[in-house]
Scaffold this active site. Structure first.
Site, PDB file in Angstrom:
ATOM      1  N   SER A   1       0.835  -1.200   0.000  1.00 60.32           N
ATOM      2  CA  SER A   1       0.000   0.000   0.000  1.00 60.32           C
ATOM      3  C   SER A   1       0.870   1.250   0.000  1.00 60.32           C
ATOM      4  O   SER A   1       1.985   1.243   0.532  1.00 60.32           O
ATOM      5  CB  SER A   1      -0.886   0.026   1.242  1.00 60.32           C
TER       6      SER A   1
HETATM    7  N1  SAH Z   1      -0.369  -3.859   4.112  1.00 58.51           N
HETATM    8  C1  SAH Z   1       0.093  -4.684   3.029  1.00 58.51           C
HETATM    9  C2  SAH Z   1      -0.975  -4.697   1.968  1.00 58.51           C
HETATM   10  C3  SAH Z   1      -0.865  -5.790   1.025  1.00 58.51           C
HETATM   11  S1  SAH Z   1      -2.144  -5.824  -0.190  1.00 58.51           S
HETATM   12  C4  SAH Z   1       1.383  -4.110   2.493  1.00 58.51           C
HETATM   13  O1  SAH Z   1       1.528  -2.897   2.589  1.00 58.51           O
HETATM   14  O2  SAH Z   1       2.208  -4.826   1.963  1.00 58.51           O
HETATM   15  C5  SAH Z   1      -3.352  -6.866   0.548  1.00 58.51           C
HETATM   16  C6  SAH Z   1      -2.929  -8.258   0.866  1.00 58.51           C
HETATM   17  O3  SAH Z   1      -4.108  -8.948   1.287  1.00 58.51           O
HETATM   18  C7  SAH Z   1      -2.374  -9.070  -0.303  1.00 58.51           C
HETATM   19  O4  SAH Z   1      -1.133  -9.571   0.034  1.00 58.51           O
HETATM   20  C8  SAH Z   1      -3.408 -10.181  -0.507  1.00 58.51           C
HETATM   21  O5  SAH Z   1      -2.837 -11.409  -0.924  1.00 58.51           O
HETATM   22  C9  SAH Z   1      -4.011 -10.298   0.875  1.00 58.51           C
HETATM   23  N2  SAH Z   1      -5.340 -10.906   0.925  1.00 58.51           N
HETATM   24  C10 SAH Z   1      -6.383 -10.761   0.057  1.00 58.51           C
HETATM   25  N3  SAH Z   1      -7.444 -11.502   0.444  1.00 58.51           N
HETATM   26  C11 SAH Z   1      -7.070 -12.130   1.602  1.00 58.51           C
HETATM   27  C12 SAH Z   1      -7.714 -13.031   2.491  1.00 58.51           C
HETATM   28  N4  SAH Z   1      -8.972 -13.454   2.291  1.00 58.51           N
HETATM   29  N5  SAH Z   1      -7.035 -13.471   3.572  1.00 58.51           N
HETATM   30  C13 SAH Z   1      -5.763 -13.070   3.812  1.00 58.51           C
HETATM   31  N6  SAH Z   1      -5.082 -12.219   2.999  1.00 58.51           N
HETATM   32  C14 SAH Z   1      -5.728 -11.749   1.912  1.00 58.51           C
END
Ligand code: SAH
Length: 229
Positions: free
Chosen positions: A70
């Site tokens: 993000s």
């Molecule tokens: N705060 C993180 C955001 C990553 S994007 C950062 O800054 O790196 C969101 C993440 O949520 C992704 O890695 C995606 O794989 C994960 N995600 C999506 N659906 C999910 C679920 N049902 N359970 C766990 N993780 C999930």
């Protein structure tokens, strides 16, 4: 000796991080705890080396498997919103991704339980967070939409992927007085960041404005299903 800075990104100086924090302050983030945590944590370690020089730009960046880290302002907004609700000791994060926000939550003094559905991201984050020796972090591979019942109750639940409004919220894993922060997609192009305060029976909703996140997806993705960068 523990080598945290990869040779290729050795030229990323703390000044770069200072500039990022100055721009977050200019954008309205005024919680000094959040700004200090983001100043202290080397964000470039959470992206691939080829993207390290862009890690402090005001953008989200690919982290592989079609997912993104993000953008700094969104992370700062979420952390500030969370801290403004009062003391948060135990937090459930759904969507570990790169582990950047996970590390910040822990460095802000919280015990963090974080779930990621993509095995490759889960493993990479686990390895990096261990290397950085950040305490109070528990990681799990799985579909986070069911929460983490064994570790409940939490003071806060934070989704880092956009939730369809149809998803039953995880209020029952919150303590009374706890809060839930989630980007909501509602089937439209525009997403809204919502903060819910849970009193044990009902949730009071606050709209924190527009946001943009990858969607929350069901199930898990194993290493061998790898696609993309
Ligand atoms: N705060 C993180 C955001 C990553 S994007 C950062 O800054 O790196 C969101 C993440 O949520 C992704 O890695 C995606 O794989 C994960 N995600 C999506 N659906 C999910 C679920 N049902 N359970 C766990 N993780 C999930």
């Amino acid at each position: 000796m523990l080598r945290l800075v990869k040779p290729e990104v050795g030229m990323i100086s703390p000044r770069t991080r200072e500039r990022m924090v100055a721009s977050l302050r200019a954008a309205g983030i005024d919680d000094d705890r959040v700004l200090a945590a983001m100043l202290a944590l080397p964000r470039h370690l959470f992206v691939a080396e080829a993207l390290a020089s862009r890690a402090y730009e005001p953008v989200s960046l690919p982290i592989g498997w079609g997912q993104t880290i993000s953008q700094p302002l969104m992370v700062a907004r979420m952390l500030a919103a969370l801290l403004a609700t009062g003391p948060v000791q135990r937090v459930l994060e759904i969507g570990t991704g790169s582990g950047y926000q996970t590390a910040l939550l822990a460095n802000l003094g919280m015990e963090v339980f974080s779930i990621e559905r993509v095995e490759g991201l889960h493993r990479a984050a686990a390895e990096l967070l261990q290397r950085l020796a950040i305490p109070r972090i528990h990681l799990r591979l799985g579909d986070g939409s069911q929460g983490w019942a064994d570790a409940a109750p939490f003071d806060a639940v934070v989704f880092t992927a956009a939730v369809p409004c149809a998803l039953p919220p995880l209020f029952h894993q919150l303590r009374p007085g706890g809060c839930l922060l989630s980007p909501e997609a509602d089937g439209r192009e525009e997403q809204r960041l919502k903060l819910y305060r849970w009193d044990g029976q009902q949730a009071q909703e606050e709209d924190l404005g527009e946001c943009r996140f990858v969607p929350l997806l069901p199930g898990t993705v194993s290493q061998k299903d790898r696609i993309g960068v």
